[in-house]
Scaffold this motif. Sequence first.
Motif: not given
Length: 277
Positions: A17-26, A179-182, A220-229
């Motif tokens: 998700a981070t690879a895609l997010y950063l690439a989409r932002r230049g 970064i401290e994800p739940g 687990i059912y309340r998990a946030a999507p990786p895009e949030r990280v």
Amino acid sequence: MTPIALITGSNSGIGLATALYLARRGFTVWATMRNLEKAHELRTIIESEKLPIEIAWLDVCDDDSLKSAVARILQKSGRIDVLVNNAGYGLRGAVEEVALDEWRRQFETNFFGVIRVTQAVLPQMRAQRSGAIVNISSVLGRFAIPFSGPYTASKFALEGLTETLRYELAPWNIKVILIEPGFIATRFQENAQLAQAAQHEDSPYAIFKKASGRRVQRNIYRAAPPERVAETIYRAIMHPHPKLRYAVGRDARLVLPLRRFLPEGLFERVLKKQLGL
Ligand SMILES: NC(=O)c1ccc[n+]([C@@H]2O[C@H](COP(=O)([O-])OP(=O)(O)OC[C@H]3O[C@@H](n4cnc5c(N)ncnc54)[C@H](OP(=O)(O)O)[C@@H]3O)[C@@H](O)[C@H]2O)c1
């Protein structure tokens, strides 16, 4: 100048998700992974969106793969602006049941892997007199739960390492961020390993483990999507003066302030209740 990012463990979850997010932002992204056969999903998206992502082999436990990846990046991109130390896995089992070799393997990836990659990248960042190092910790870098001793200890160690680095690298204008994800919706839970001895039915800890396991499953059912990280990482690295720690997910943003402000004994009671212990 196009910023260059290196991410470990990019074939899955938060790394992908981070690879895609950063690439989409230049950013030009070096998406590294230990098994190139798992690059299929990433390759399909790169092709369909024509994203500036290069894929490279990097096992954070393997010096040769690291040397060749960093050499290739520097030869082709000439610099490294962002390092995201993301690769990691969870190892479960009661402290008594986890064999020393299993502890060592956990630390080899989650802790020494971070040191190995960071040491390889720092000469370049210091020469640039700029950069950002993002270490993916966890809420379990701030408090412990039972049956995750190796993972928790590796993330506590990572937190200490990162605090140290932040002081040491400030003179070179290198940002250092935790970064401290739940709970995040990735393959992390299914990729987690169970210590050999803990797999036996007659384990003396079996009954407690089941109770906390059920609680984990519910959460687990309340998990946030990786895009949030990924979005949090982007925000942190773009900030001129990023904080040391960023919590991600509703659970993390709730529990980390409790950890910080509640007296230790009270926090322990709340957590035990939550875990059904
Ligand atoms: N998901 C969560 O709830 C959560 C919460 C807090 C923190 N985190 C942290 O977030 C990070 C990413 O985890 P995730 O949730 O995205 O889980 P994931 O989907 O299981 O991804 C983990 C990634 O790490 C890679 N990896 C493992 N060992 C490696 C090694 N020796 N060299 C290179 N890559 C290696 C895996 O590669 P393979 O596919 O080849 O195994 C995979 O790409 C981890 O550090 C984890 O501790 C996750």
